[in-house]
Design a protein around this motif. Structure first.
Motif, PDB file in Angstrom:
ATOM      1  N   MET A  46       9.230  22.246  76.278  1.00 59.04           N
ATOM      2  CA  MET A  46       9.319  21.061  77.146  1.00 59.04           C
ATOM      3  C   MET A  46       9.139  21.449  78.605  1.00 59.04           C
ATOM      4  SD  MET A  46      12.332  18.156  77.479  1.00 59.04           S
ATOM      5  CE  MET A  46      11.906  17.368  75.928  1.00 59.04           C
ATOM      6  N   ASP A  47       8.336  20.672  79.338  1.00 64.95           N
ATOM      7  CA  ASP A  47       8.085  20.940  80.752  1.00 64.95           C
ATOM      8  C   ASP A  47       9.271  20.478  81.596  1.00 64.95           C
ATOM      9  OD1 ASP A  47       7.251  18.053  82.053  1.00 64.95           O
ATOM     10  OD2 ASP A  47       6.723  18.193  79.933  1.00 64.95           O
ATOM     11  N   ASP A  48       9.339  21.008  82.812  1.00 68.85           N
ATOM     12  CA  ASP A  48      10.478  20.732  83.689  1.00 68.85           C
ATOM     13  C   ASP A  48      10.538  19.280  84.133  1.00 68.85           C
ATOM     14  OD1 ASP A  48      11.293  23.343  83.489  1.00 68.85           O
ATOM     15  OD2 ASP A  48      10.312  23.992  85.340  1.00 68.85           O
ATOM     16  N   VAL A  49       9.364  18.626  84.277  1.00 72.17           N
ATOM     17  CA  VAL A  49       9.356  17.225  84.715  1.00 72.17           C
ATOM     18  C   VAL A  49      10.011  16.334  83.668  1.00 72.17           C
ATOM     19  CG1 VAL A  49       7.899  15.252  85.310  1.00 72.17           C
ATOM     20  CG2 VAL A  49       7.333  17.525  86.191  1.00 72.17           C
ATOM     21  N   THR A  50       9.617  16.532  82.417  1.00 71.59           N
ATOM     22  CA  THR A  50      10.198  15.731  81.339  1.00 71.59           C
ATOM     23  C   THR A  50      11.683  16.027  81.183  1.00 71.59           C
ATOM     24  OG1 THR A  50       8.086  15.718  80.170  1.00 71.59           O
ATOM     25  CG2 THR A  50      10.044  15.154  78.889  1.00 71.59           C
ATOM     26  N   LEU A  51      12.038  17.304  81.238  1.00 71.22           N
ATOM     27  CA  LEU A  51      13.437  17.676  81.117  1.00 71.22           C
ATOM     28  C   LEU A  51      14.258  17.056  82.243  1.00 71.22           C
ATOM     29  CD1 LEU A  51      15.795  19.205  79.899  1.00 71.22           C
ATOM     30  CD2 LEU A  51      15.047  21.248  81.138  1.00 71.22           C
ATOM     31  N   GLY A  52      13.725  17.102  83.446  1.00 70.32           N
ATOM     32  CA  GLY A  52      14.441  16.512  84.583  1.00 70.32           C
ATOM     33  C   GLY A  52      14.692  15.031  84.389  1.00 70.32           C
TER      34      GLY A  52
END
Length: 727
Positions: free
Chosen positions: A299-305
């Motif tokens: 999972m990428d950081d944007v989605t996780l954020g």
């Protein structure tokens, strides 16, 4: 009853008499117990689940059973977060006192739990990827991805998706017109990032993986059961995301899963209608706050954020794991019909005393119990031909006037429920004491409780503030102008399904004193209070802990006086500080103490000056060890109890529990022999060290396997059924 097989009247001491005879233990000069004398209960529970994981990692076990243990681990951990972690966080957040017996700040304990849980979940994922999945593939059960399939297979699954999956999917966009959707607890979800091909604007969407559909789908019907491939439902959905978002470019997708606080708390003294209050609380449970976010490690950081912000979880509550998430889905794989990949089949035998005679195909359960107490050991001995038959015969017998029973967990289609309904419809007096607050079975219990009420069963819900956890059934039968009591006291639920998986014991007796005890107890449960003392029972919450403490103290006195002594306890959990401290003091007095525990153990064994005479073992395997046994040497006249109580505060203080004392010498010897085998160094088990670390002992010095207790019991009980003799 057979007088030769039981304690004589002069040898017997009632529970009530015993309690009037003894004072708490006070050993002159005994060392003070240290402050740091308990293991943390939550970390101990995680250590239990690690033992489950070690079974999944064991290459000597059949591979579908290993997959099943992976699924059990996942299911256990889900409940641990939903209840235990959620409860700790709630109490910390609201400023309530957090019970801890390790003398550490609750926030520090929560941090330790998080660290241990992260490590275990990562190990769990590795066990699947590196051990179980390759072993499954070698056995012809292959879990594959979309790109592992041929063109024809992909076309078949395209058709399957369009016909069976696409119609039930509900993609939810997140934009100014669509707020972030509610994410239900334990649901598997796809986070999807899409781009509008006309505007170039990127958006987020969520697709829930339907829980009512099979988690694993067979690639081809042409494949044999011995050589088959399966694809996960989320993989199939992920490949067809473009069908869900026409006109959009699917840029990326990831899988995530949320665990919510799903514990139920009811202030019973503030409500007049328990069922309505519980139904309201069950509705609230669905919207409990998130306490764990599992994400795939890509999972990428944007989605996780976005997820962290919208779900309001902390970094500590995020678990980044390799796909697939929710290995509880392996329950489906574990059910594949491959006998060669499962444990060898075991058919429970009928208990020797309950076997029908050659002239009668159906055993007369009441005659058998009248002749002698009957001790049954499930699942080695059949639940259907003992407990179920007992209640079915009672329902059909015109001489039976009344049936009284506690019900904690069962199933709506259970023959137990049907027997009670048949009895009520036949005009018998039937009382069912239903515990509708049995965790995660509340809704089901409400449903079948209402079914019983409609059939004319007197349904009551126990005492305010207490869960009724004891396993009791009482049949009142008219014989030759007199009323006889036939009783069953068990260690496990009246559930035919779990009786095939859980190890439990149950006592049938026609002893009039037990019948009177149960009559009083049922009357008090359907009334307003629990009396303090019974003759052959120890009953919580008022008396059970006290009765055990006094027996532990007596063993210590005997040891101090140079007499033989010994204590053996088998439970699911050993947490209660008063019981643990009493065992420490008994150890200091020289009493050998053996504790056989399945799950949590806060007791530290083998500590010089505190517990050097205490040994703790754990047995896990094919069946879930569930019986509770309390055995005291008693200067050569052993006292042995079985029942439903674990050594936890909730069992001893907030539940109605019952232990019954065995009086048949053969039964006492049988329980002792089982204990001997469980604690033997030649038996496969886990040993608890003073540092709280459990070490598995499964092989001998030459690397050969140690004896499996449950296999041994299958052989022993099967043999006595064939030969017609008990040990």
């Amino acid at each position: 009853m057979n007088a030769d097989a039981t304690l004589t009247e002069s040898e017997e001491r009632t529970s009530s008499d015993f309690d009037d005879d003894f004072e708490p233990l006070d050993i002159a000069g005994a060392p003070e117990l240290p402050d740091a004398r308990y293991l943390d209960r939550e970390l101990s529970w995680l250590a239990f689940n690690q033992r489950v994981l070690e079974l999944a990692e064991d290459p000597s076990l059949p591979v579908l059973e290993r997959a099943n243990f992976l699924a059990i681990f996942a299911s256990n951990l889900d409940e641990f977060f939903m209840v235990r972690v959620a409860g700790l966080k709630r109490r910390i957040a609201t400023g309530l006192a957090v019970p801890t017996n390790v003398g550490r700040a609750p926030a520090d304990v929560l941090s330790d739990i998080s660290q241990a849980a992260h490590e275990l979940q990562e190990r769990h994922a590795r066990a699947y990827q590196d051990l179980v999945r390759p072993a499954l593939a070698e056995a012809g059960v292959r879990i594959v991805g979309w790109h592992d399939l041929g063109e024809d297979e992909q076309e078949r699954l395209d058709d399957y998706f369009a016909a069976q999956i696409f119609p039930v999917l509900m993609p939810l966009a997140v934009d100014p017109a669509h707020p972030f959707p509610y994410i239900s607890g334990l649901s598997l979800n796809l986070s999807v990032r899409v781009r509008n091909s006309r505007t170039g604007r990127q958006e987020f969407a969520r697709v829930k993986v339907p829980q009512m559909l099979p988690r694993y789908i067979k690639v081809s019907d042409a494949e044999t059961v011995d050589d088959a491939r399966y694809i996960s439902l989320e993989s199939l959905i992920a490949h067809h995301l473009s069908d869900l978002f026409p006109g959009m470019d699917v840029l990326d997708h990831h899988v995530f899963r949320v665990t919510r606080n799903e514990d139920v708390e009811i202030e019973e003294d503030e409500t007049e209608n328990l069922i309505k209050a519980l139904e309201k609380e069950l509705l609230r449970r669905r919207f409990g706050p998130p306490i764990r976010l599992e994400i795939t490690d890509d999972m990428d950081d944007v989605t996780l954020g976005l997820l962290v912000r919208e779900l309001d979880v902390t970094e500590q509550e995020v678990y980044r794991l390799p796909a697939p998430l929710d290995l509880g889905g392996l329950f489906d794989i574990a059910k594949i019909d491959r006998p060669d990949l499962h444990y060898p089949p075991h058919v429970p035998t009928t208990a020797l005393q309950l076997r029908p005679s050659e002239s009668n195909l159906d055993a007369d359960v009441f005659s058998a119990i009248d002749r002698r107490d009957v001790l049954v050991h499930h699942p080695y001995e059949s639940f259907a031909t003992s407990v179920q038959s007992f209640l079915e015969q009672a329902a059909a017998d015109p001489d039976v006037l009344a049936i009284k029973q506690t019900l904690y967990r069962t199933s709506g289609d259970s023959p137990i429920i049907e027997a009670l309904i048949d009895a009520a419809e036949a005009g018998k007096q039937v009382l069912a004491l239903v515990e509708i607050k049995a965790r995660f079975d509340e809704a089901a219990n409400i449903t079948w409780a209402r079914k019983l009420e409609k059939a004319g069963v007197h349904v009551v819900y126990g005492l305010v503030g207490l869960k009724t956890h004891c396993k009791l059934a009482l049949v009142i039968r008219q014989e030759k102008g007199e009323l006889r009591h036939y009783s069953h006291i068990g260690t496990g639920n009246y559930n035919p399904k779990t009786s095939r998986l859980y190890e439990d014991m149950g006592l049938f007796t026609a002893d009039g004193q037990v019948g009177k005890d149960l009559t009083r107890l049922f009357n008090e449960l359907s009334g307003y209070a629990i009396e303090k003392k019974f003759k052959r029972l120890l009953v919580a919450p008022l008396h059970l802990r006290k009765g055990l403490l006094k027996r532990i103290a007596q063993e210590a006195r005997n040891a101090e006086a140079g007499k033989p002594s010994g204590i053996r306890i088998k439970v699911n959990s050993m947490v209660d500080e008063a019981i643990i401290d009493a065992l420490y003091r008994a150890s200091n007095a020289g009493v050998p103490v053996e504790v056989w525990v399945r799950g949590i153990c806060s007791l530290k064994p083998g500590v010089p000056g505190m517990s050097e005479h205490i040994r703790v073992r754990s047995v896990l395997g094919r069946y879930l060890e569930h019986s509770r046994i309390f055995s005291f040497h008693n200067d050569g006249e052993p006292e042995v109890f079985i029942g439903s109580a674990d050594m936890m505060h909730r069992n001893l203080d907030r539940r109605v529990e019952a232990l019954v004392r065995l009086t048949d010498r053969g039964h006492i010897a049988e329980v002792g022999a089982n204990f001997d085998k469980a604690m033997d160094d030649g038996t496969s088990s886990w040993w608890l060290g003073a540092d709280g670390v459990w070490t598995r002992h499964s092989t001998d010095a030459d690397g050969g396997p140690l004896e499996d207790l449950q296999n041994w019991l299958m052989q022993q009980i099967g043999q006595r059924t064939r030969t017609g003799t008990r040990r």
